[in-house]
Each structure stands twice: as structure tokens, then as C-alpha cells.
Design a protein around this motif. Structure first.
Motif, short mmCIF file in Angstrom:
data_model
loop_
_atom_site.label_atom_id
_atom_site.label_comp_id
_atom_site.label_asym_id
_atom_site.label_seq_id
_atom_site.Cartn_x
_atom_site.Cartn_y
_atom_site.Cartn_z
N UNK A 1 30.37 -21.77 -39.65
CA UNK A 1 30.93 -21.32 -38.38
C UNK A 1 30.69 -19.83 -38.29
N UNK A 2 29.87 -19.41 -37.33
CA UNK A 2 29.41 -18.04 -37.32
C UNK A 2 30.48 -17.06 -36.86
N UNK A 3 30.46 -15.88 -37.49
CA UNK A 3 31.36 -14.81 -37.07
C UNK A 3 30.76 -14.09 -35.87
N UNK A 4 31.44 -13.06 -35.39
CA UNK A 4 31.14 -12.52 -34.07
C UNK A 4 29.91 -11.62 -34.00
N UNK A 5 29.64 -10.84 -35.01
CA UNK A 5 28.51 -9.94 -34.96
C UNK A 5 28.83 -8.65 -34.23
N UNK A 6 27.78 -8.00 -33.73
CA UNK A 6 27.95 -6.71 -33.07
C UNK A 6 27.00 -6.58 -31.89
N UNK A 7 27.30 -5.60 -31.02
CA UNK A 7 26.43 -5.26 -29.91
C UNK A 7 26.08 -3.79 -30.01
N UNK A 8 24.88 -3.46 -29.51
CA UNK A 8 24.49 -2.05 -29.44
C UNK A 8 23.77 -1.57 -30.68
N UNK A 9 23.62 -0.26 -30.75
CA UNK A 9 22.86 0.36 -31.83
C UNK A 9 23.70 0.50 -33.10
#
Length: 997
Positions: free
Chosen positions: A497-505
């Protein structure tokens, strides 16, 4: 070259099925089932192309349709060349010949790479600032060079020898996406007996199950379950499976456009098969199971060949049996990349290190990676990579700064998380909503009968996705009218079950840096470019997109949009929803012109329509002209005659004795029902309630704005039945106009509309002897003036076949229009022609028809009107019912600007020199000596030489024309100024005495 990166025992392909192919002229081998991308990687090839602007070396980023880098040209032979094919989608076949693009003289040494050194000159928006000066340079210098440099591949220079097809289909439930969720939804819907279509862009159904290894469904591994389930669906009569089929557009009323690749995967395709097939599917319910797209990490030099998405590397390993490197690094901000590292490690591939941006990653996958001895660096970031034509190292440091460390790698996997694929949902006019907790856009407000399931709906985990999809499929079938069925819901056991991660640099690519941290790989858009766009005033994401070209490449920003949005929001110091989301438009992925056009090319580019009498006209020497799609006889020259001589003879003969004219192309509509007369009252300016059956009336149709839309003669056949004629060009639009009003404004009226344009062949017999010609052939109709006066219609027989016989005239002579079933058109024409020869009658064409009607001042809508002409302007006030209180356009007619003085009015023109024929479209002025630019007061709409009048005649729209009768105006031409006298519009038989012989 032998494949060196296959791992024995890995993947699902059969090693014995070897295929040969070439890339940039180099012979290589692959396995049946490979894509071109997996075959290249198996041969150790990562460098596949150059970027658009900077010509930087680029490799394979993904394993699917989101691929921005690996675009190649495919050539089968001289006439079958296709540029910009995604290597990740192109299936391998024996003899495939692929070429890299956007490089010269070679892929490894590209002169265009100098652009990378000059990149400070090519910052975001440079073209808007650079190509403005000097002003004259745009057309002569900038535009030609930009056009020459634009694009990636080379367009074919030979006609495409393949053919394409199109099909229409209807279904109860259309499932888009053939992963676990899509298969589950299709199973649930199909078990109800509903008509189901399941479509997926891959060659095989299964979606993410191609790389997933930690799940079982119904006691077997996910991939095996998917293949067994698809086989079950294939055996059902109510199910259609469309593999290799991309849903590219979601349109109104659940119309979906799909492009099916039929033969692109075959070495020697049957030339009887289409290369591609365009499907247009209308579904009662649509289930969107389009999955999610993995995002890359944004850091310096993240575009080197060998840097790719973690899910792609996992796909190449678990499905194709290919290791993307021998010493692989991983950079991630979520758990899914760990699964890739674990699978590769278990397959015997060295994992140099996992670099996790998170401070304290935890979970089963993290622990399993540690247990396998994989080095994990948490709270750290990759700040740059090394290498030239392939990545050779990654440099890491604590995300808050500190000592750097360089780790040798030959591939780098990255994962910033997953973006739900809401493209089709957005195309359906659904409104997405931003989920702050997971920082992603999800389906929000629905506009059509569809439902999103699985990853595209933000549902995490295989078990939850399958459960949601199965329930949605059953409900969609029920809502479409199917009966509920008791199917067996798949039982899923999965730990991932994948976690959220990130956006942007990421760190090292922040506002304080000038590094090239790429967001949009194909268009060379960096994080720095997004920030620059904001600094220069682009505060809407749509403006940022156009200023930087982020998301405007062939991949349509599938991996880049969310990163660009996040960086723009951060720079603006605004929440992401306030910055907005760019609009997802069709097509989802590029669609070939061949698929769109399919049969419509060459002789079928525009269908040719011929009347029932076309063969006779052709045999008798007619010269034809194109009128829309119709071939119409223009004139019938005799030996030695040019067009002018033939038309002059035809005009004189019609007025002297008689002529036959093929009028079959006129639009014909039957208006039937108890409220037919009421409907006609509302659609036309004229009164119809008191028109007696058997009589005709000239009708004017307006638009709502009060301008003339169409005209024609209408015959009342019975109290509840009208035979309406329209102009040839107006047939389809008048029918549409009527249907539109009947369905939306007047649905209370009991009226039925039927297009009968093709049912009746129409033969106009015009001239003083017209009655003598038809009389011997007509049965059951009294043709005397008393029994059948001008503007009447009768039903009977002619030559023994049914006829609707109109007494009407578009020439000003006594005339009849003989309507017979089209199958009998030529036979009746030949009989009338034989009778006509006894009276020296002629056949005449459209040019003569135009001259004859102009002699009488009869208008042609679209020629003597231009969309801004009212009944009063055209001198047709007499056709407007004086006691009528309502019809379409009545309010528009009273607008102040439409009743103001000085409007252009239709008048006649006579040249001072009667031998001069004006040019149609020529402008008219009051004073030819005024300075240029002159004030134009009108233009010539129709102009002809009239042998019957012994002079030229013309019709024109002139400002205040009816107040200028007898006055002289001027028509300036390049070589002279022509004097004209304003006159009435009738040039021949002003009193209309010839209508009755």
C-alpha cells in the motif's frame, strides 16, 4: 548484438522466440512479447534520443504511455514511416527498423548539443522576448528557421500506403483500463448479462499486475488471475475485449473515442487488415479504471540516460526479464520504490543504495530491504548525477545540507509518488477536487454517467481497489438496466500500500539554485523555468504552462504537471488549489491522422453525390461543377460551343420553347403530424394555417437574429402533411434547424420530420411549351390553368410511376417540377426528353438556371444574401405574414439596427456599357475620385450576360439601394472604373405574364 541484460528465470517471455531488429542501423535481438524499449534495455541501450530544446542525451524513463523521452522513428518501407513512436508502447516484431530522432550527425555526437551550453540564452519565454525585433525579421528570418527546427521526428514524405477503418459500437458498460480494477469491474458487469466492452492500451490485460509480485487473487498470483479472468470474459457472448486500444477522448453523452492498433505489432501484416481502427463507443455507463502514473524526483541532472521511474524498472524485470543496470541506485520519497529495489536484489542485481528523502521511513518493505542488506540512506537527497551519455554516479547529501557523497551507479530509479490518472474524467467535464491530506487531485463532481475506481480514484492498495471496482461494475450494469447477478467477488491478499510521496523540487533544486532540475523532459522545462515564469507575472497555471511549455509536449505533462503546479504554488506562496490545474484535453495520447481520417482520403476524402440523371447528362456531354458534394450539370455544350455560347443558347431556348433541368439536389423535408401547420407557422415568416391542400407557397426561414437562413417552395399535400424544399446547400442545416427547435422549443407539438432529399428525383420542365411536354405522360392530374394554377401541387402518376407534380417556376416561365422516386428518375427524364424533342426543347445546366432566375430577380440564399440580410433588405417583406405574432426571428427583425436607414438593400445594376459584365464580389462606391481607402457602399452579388435582355445584368447589395434608383454608382477595378445605374431587380418580364404562358 546479443542481449546481455536478460536474467534467466525472470519475466514472462519465452526466450526461444527470438526476434531481430535494428536501432540506428545496428542489428540487435529481442524476444517475442518485448516492447522496443525492453529490447533495447536488454541489449544495454539506454541512450535513445535527444531532448527538444537543449539536445541533451535522453534515455527510457517509463514503461508505458507516459513516456516523454524514448520517441523513435519506425520504418517498414519507403511509404510506411512513422515518427515519434513511443518505444515503450511499440511492440517488437521481427525486422523492426527503428531510428533515433532530433540529432545530427549521430545520437552519441549531436552538434545540436551546443544548445545546452547556450542554455542561459534559452530560458523560459525567451522566444516571446527574442523574436519581436526587428519587426520585419519574423517572416523572413525567425519563422522559417523556427518551423524548420520544430518537431522531433521527420514527417513522412510519401503517401501512407496503409489503410485504416472505423467502427461504431453501443454497450451497457464500457470499462476503460484493463488492470486489476478494470478486470474486476468488467467481471461484475458481465455476470449480470449486460453488454460490456473492456479496453486497455497494453497488448495484454493486467495493468500494474505486470510488475506487482506481492499479491494473490483467488489463491493465485495477480498476473495469472488477470489472464484467467480475461479468458473468462473472452468466452462470454456479451463481452468485447479491446487490447492495444487507447481511450483518447471522452465526449458528450458518454461517447468515447478509442484508437486500436491492429497490425503495428506484426512483422508481415495482412494488407487486408487496417493498420488502426477508430472506435466510437456510446455507453450507458462508463467505468474509469485508468490507474495512476508514477512521478519522478526533481533534482539536478535527473534526465541522464539510465535514470528512470522505479515502476518501469520493476516492469522490465518482472514482465520482460530485463535488468536495467548492474549496479542500481534508488532515490525515493515513498515506499513503492523499495519494492523495485527488493525485486532487483532478489534477482541478483546489485543495489548500490536507497536514498530516501523521508526522515524515518517504516513498514514491511523498508524492513525487507534492510533484511536483504540493502543500504538505506534516509533523510538524504540525491543532489545531482554524473555521466555523459549514461548516468555513472549519484551524489547524495543530508537534505538539510552537509557532507556530500558520490556513489557509482549505472542506473538510478526514482519515485516521488503516484498521480491519479484523471484525464478522461476531466475530459468528461467532471470537476476534480484537491485532497489536501494526500496532496493529489481526485475525481470530484461528475458530469456524465461514469464512475472512477481504483488508483485513478485515489484508492490505495490492490485489495481495496478490486473491491471498489467490483461493486462499481455491478452497479453500473444495474443502472444500465441489467438484472442483478450473484457473481463471486475476487478475494485479494496483498501487503503493498503506497505512501503519499512528494510534489515539487527536492533539496539541491530549490529557488536559490540555478541547476537543471527537469520537470518536463521532452520540452526541457526545469524547476528554475517555473519560478522564472512566476517572477515574470504568470500567476495562473495556464499562463505558466504556455510561458514555459510545461505539459505541452506529446506526453501532455503526464509526469510533469503536478511538479510544475507545486513549484508554482510554492513560489506564489499559495495553496495548490488556488493556483489551479491545467485542463486535460483530448487526445490522451497522440492519435495518428490515419486513425482519425480512416476511410476519408483519396477518392473518399469527400463523398461524391450524383443524381439519378447523372449518367444521362454525362452521356450527353454535360460539363459538371461541384456544388458541395454534388456533381451538377453546369452546361450542355454542342460541337464548337464554349461555355458562354452554350449558356446563351440554353437561356434563349428555355424562354422560346422549353428546357429540362435536373433539380434533384434541392433539399426536401416532409413535415407530418396534427400540428404540422402550427410548426410551419413558427419556423417560417409566412402564414400556413389557411394554405389549402394542393397549393404551394414560397417560404422564408430566419435565424433568431432576424437574418435570412434559407428559402424554398413549400407544398401542402394534406391538412397534416407538407413537402418542404430547401436550397441544395441548406438541406442538412435546415433539417437540423427544424429538429433543434422541435426538440428544445416546441416539444409539445405533434410533428415528425423526415429528410426525403434522396427519395425524390426532381425534373424541372420550364418554358412556354412545358405543359405540352409533360401532358402526354401524366395520369390522373388535370393540367389546365383552372385546375392546376401556378403554385400548386398534385399527386398522380407520370410514365406509370408515382409523382408529386408541382407547378412552380424558378425561371419566370410556365413551369413544372416533376418529383418521382429516384430509382425511376432517369427513365422519366428520358421520356420527358423524347417529348421535349418534339418541341425543340433543350437540357440546361446550373449556369443557365442562374442566369434565368437573375433575369427575374429571384435570389439565391448564400449568394445574394450573406448572413446579414433581412427580408426587408432583400425586398421580400411580402413574404412576412402581416398578422403573425410569433415565429423564429420575429424579435430579431425589430432590432433597431435591422430597421435603421442606410442598410444594404438588394437592387439591380445595369452597366452604362451593356457589353461589360461585372465581376461578382466587386465593390461599389459612390465617388470613384475619393482618396484610398475608398468608402465601399456595397458589392455585386450576382452578375451575368443575358442574351434574352441583350445586355449584362447584375444584382447587388447597396447601402440605401432602393433610394438610389436611376442614380449612377461606380465599380472600381484594377484597370478601370465601371459606371453602373441602380435599377429594380427584375430585368425580364416585369409583370410576370409569362408564368401563365
Amino acid at each position: 548484438m546479443a542481449a546481455t541484460h536478460r536474467i534467466a528465470g525472470q519475466g514472462r517471455l519465452t526466450p526461444a522466440k527470438t526476434l531481430r531488429f535494428t536501432f540506428d542501423g545496428q542489428q540487435m535481438s529481442g524476444i517475442a512479447g518485448d516492447t522496443l524499449a525492453s529490447a533495447l534495455l536488454a541489449n544495454g541501450i539506454h541512450l535513445v534520443g535527444r531532448s527538444f530544446k537543449y539536445h541533451r542525451p535522453r534515455g527510457i524513463l517509463s514503461a508505458g504511455a507516459e513516456e516523454p523521452n524514448a520517441l523513435v522513428g519506425i520504418e517498414r518501407d519507403a511509404t510506411r514511416k512513422t515518427p515519434n513512436v513511443r518505444a515503450t508502447v511499440q511492440e517488437l516484431y521481427d525486422g523492426l527498423n527503428a531510428t533515433s530522432q532530433n540529432r545530427w550527425p549521430s545520437l552519441s555526437f549531436d552538434v545540436g548539443a551546443v544548445n545546452n551550453l547556450l542554455s542561459p540564452m534559452f530560458s523560459a519565454g525567451f522566444y516571446y522576448k527574442t523574436f519581436m525585433w526587428p519587426k520585419t525579421a519574423w517572416k523572413n528570418v525567425y519563422e522559417p528557421k523556427i518551423r524548420a527546427a520544430a518537431g522531433l521526428g521527420v514527417a513522412p514524405d510519401q503517401p501512407d500506403s496503409d489503410h485504416y477503418s472505423a467502427r461504431y459500437a453501443h454497450c451497457d458498460v464500457l470499462v476503460l483500463g484493463g488492470g486489476a480494477a478494470g478486470i474486476a469491474a468488467a467481471l461484475a458487469a458481465a455476470e449480470t448479462g449486460a453488454c460490456v466492452i473492456l479496453a486497455d492500451e497494453q497488448a495484454e490485460f493486467g495493468g500494474a499486475l505486470r510488475f506487482e509480485t506481492g499479491a494473490t487473487v483467488d489463491g493465485t498470483d495477480g498476473w495469472s488471475w488477470a489472464q484467467a479472468s480475461v479468458a473468462k470474459l473472452a468466452a462470454m457472448d456479451n463481452v468485447r475485449l479491446l487490447a492495444r486500444t487507447t481511450a483518447f477522448g471522452y465526449y458528450a453523452q458518454n461517447l468515447i473515442g478509442l484508437a486500436e492498433r491492429v497490425t503495428d505489432h506484426l512483422a508481415n501484416p495482412d494488407r487486408d487488415l487496417p493498420r488502426e481502427r477508430l472506435w466510437q463507443v456510446r455507453a450507458r455507463r462508463v467505468v474509469l479504471a485508468t490507474g495512476a502514473i508514477e512521478r519522478h524526483m526533481v533534482f539536478a541532472d535527473n534526465d541522464r540516460p539510465g535514470v528512470m521511474l522505479a515502476s518501469a524498472a520493476r516492469t522490465y524485470l518482472n514482465h520482460y526479464g530485463v535488468a536495467v543496470g548492474k549496479n542500481i541506485g534508488v532515490y525515493t520519497a515513498n515506499d513503492s520504490a523499495y519494492a523495485a529495489a527488493i525485486d532487483l536484489k532478489k534477482a541478483g542485481v546489485d543495489i548500490a543504495a536507497i536514498v530516501d528523502l523521508r526522515d524515518n521511513p517504516a513498514g514491511d518493505l523498508v524492513e525487507e530491504a534492510r533484511a536483504l542488506g540493502i543500504e538505506i540512506n534516509h533523510g538524504r537527497a540525491v543532489i545531482r548525477t554524473g555521466g555523459r551519455l549514461r548516468v555513472s554516479s549519484m551524489t547524495i547529501q543530508p537534505k538539510n545540507g552537509g557532507g556530500e557523497r558520490t556513489i557509482p551507479v549505472d542506473a538510478l530509479l526514482m519515485s516521488a509518488g503516484w498521480t491519479p490518472s484523471v484525464h478522461l474524467f476531466s475530459q468528461s467535464r467532471g470537476k476534480v477536487a484537491f485532497d489536501e491530506e494526500t496532496r493529489r487531485f481526485l475525481p470530484g463532481t461528475y458530469a456524465q454517467d461514469c464512475v472512477s475506481v481504483g488508483a485513478c480514484n485515489g484508492t490505495d492498495g490492490l485489495s481495496a481497489s478490486v473491491e471498489e471496482a467490483y461493486a462499481a461494475g455491478a452497479k453500473a450494469a444495474k443502472d444500465a438496466g441489467a438484472k442483478a447477478a450473484r457473481g463471486t467477488k475476487p478475494k485479494v491478499e496483498a501487503s503493498e500500500s503506497w505512501s503519499r510521496g512528494m510534489l515539487g523540487a527536492g533539496p539541491g533544486a530549490g529557488p536559490e539554485t540555478t541547476v537543471k532540475a527537469f520537470i518536463d523532459f521532452q520540452n526541457d522545462v526545469t524547476a528554475k523555468d517555473i519560478r522564472q515564469a512566476v517572477r515574470e507575472g504568470m500567476h495562473s497555471i495556464e499562463h505558466v504552462k504556455r510561458f514555459t511549455t510545461n505539459g505541452m509536449a506529446t506526453d501532455q505533462g503526464k509526469t510533469s504537471n503536478m511538479h510544475g503546479l507545486a513549484i508554482a504554488a510554492e513560489t506564489l506562496d499559495k495553496p495548490i488549489p488556488q493556483v489551479g490545474l491545467t485542463t486535460f484535453r483530448a487526445p490522451y495520447t497522440p492519435v495518428t491522422f490515419g486513425a482519425i481520417v480512416n476511410h476519408g482520403r483519396g477518392a473518399l476524402f469527400d463523398p461524391t453525390r450524383r443524381t439519378a440523371m447523372h449518367g444521362w447528362a454525362e452521356a450527353h456531354g454535360a460539363v459538371f461543377e461541384d456544388v458541395g458534394q454534388w456533381k451538377r450539370a453546369w452546361y450542355f455544350p454542342k460541337a464548337g460551343e464554349d461555355m458562354h455560347a452554350a449558356v446563351n443558347r440554353e437561356c434563349v431556348t428555355v424562354r422560346k420553347t422549353a428546357g429540362l433541368f435536373d433539380a434533384s439536389t434541392l433539399g426536401k423535408i416532409e413535415v407530418v403530424g396534427p400540428d404540422a401547420a402550427k410548426f410551419m407557422e413558427l419556423l417560417y415568416t409566412n402564414p400556413w394555417q389557411k394554405l389549402e391542400p394542393g397549393r404551394c407557397r414560397y417560404g422564408i426561414m430566419l435565424r433568431e437574429d432576424g437574418f435570412i437562413y434559407d428559402d424554398g417552395v413549400v407544398g401542402r399535400l394534406a391538412e397534416d402533411r407538407f413537402h418542404v424544399t430547401t436550397t441544395t446547400g441548406g438541406a442538412a442545416r435546415v433539417m437540423n434547424h427544424m429538429e433543434d427547435y422541435l426538440q428544445t422549443e416546441f416539444p409539445h407539438l405533434n410533428v415528425w420530420l423526415t429528410s426525403i432529399s434522396e427519395q425524390w428525383a426532381v425534373i424541372a420542365v420550364q418554358g412556354p411549351n412545358s405543359r405540352k411536354i409533360i401532358e402526354p405522360l401524366v395520369e390522373g392530374i388535370d393540367l389546365s390553368d383552372a385546375a392546376m394554377p401556378h403554385m400548386s401541387v398534385r399527386e398522380g402518376k407520370i410514365c406509370g410511376v408515382p409523382t408529386r407534380l408541382f407547378r412552380m417556376s424558378f425561371t419566370g416561365e410556365r413551369g413544372f417540377e416533376v418529383n418521382v422516386p429516384a430509382d425511376y428518375g432517369q427513365a422519366v427524364w428520358e421520356a420527358l426528353w423524347a417529348e421535349g424533342q418534339k418541341h425543340d426543347a433543350c437540357a440546361y445546366g446550373t449556369e443557365t438556371m442562374h442566369v434565368l432566375r437573375a433575369e427575374k430577380g429571384y435570389i439565391i440564399v448564400g449568394q445574394d444574401t450573406d448572413g446579414t440580410v433581412t427580408c426587408n433588405d432583400a425586398g421580400l417583406d411580402w413574404a412576412v405574414g402581416k398578422k403573425k405574432t410569433d415565429f423564429v426571428g420575429i424579435r430579431g427583425m425589430t432590432r433597431p439596427d435591422l430597421v435603421a436607414k442606410g442598410r444594404k438593400q438588394l437592387v439591380g445594376l445595369k452597366t452604362r456599357d451593356p457589353n461589360v459584365v461585372l465581376e461578382e464580389g466587386a465593390q461599389i462606391v459612390a465617388d470613384p475620385k475619393q482618396p484610398i481607402p475608398m468608402k465601399m457602399i456595397g458589392h455585386v452579388t450576382s452578375s451575368y450576360w443575358s442574351d434574352n435582355c441583350g445586355r449584362s445584368i447584375a444584382l447587388a447589395l447597396v447601402a440605401g439601394g432602393r433610394d438610389l434608383m436611376g442614380q449612377t454608382l461606380y465599380v472600381p477595378m484594377p484597370d478601370r472604373v465601371i459606371e453602373v445605374e441602380v435599377s429594380g431587380t427584375v430585368f425580364f418580364d416585369e409583370k410576370g405574364e409569362r408564368l401563365n404562358g
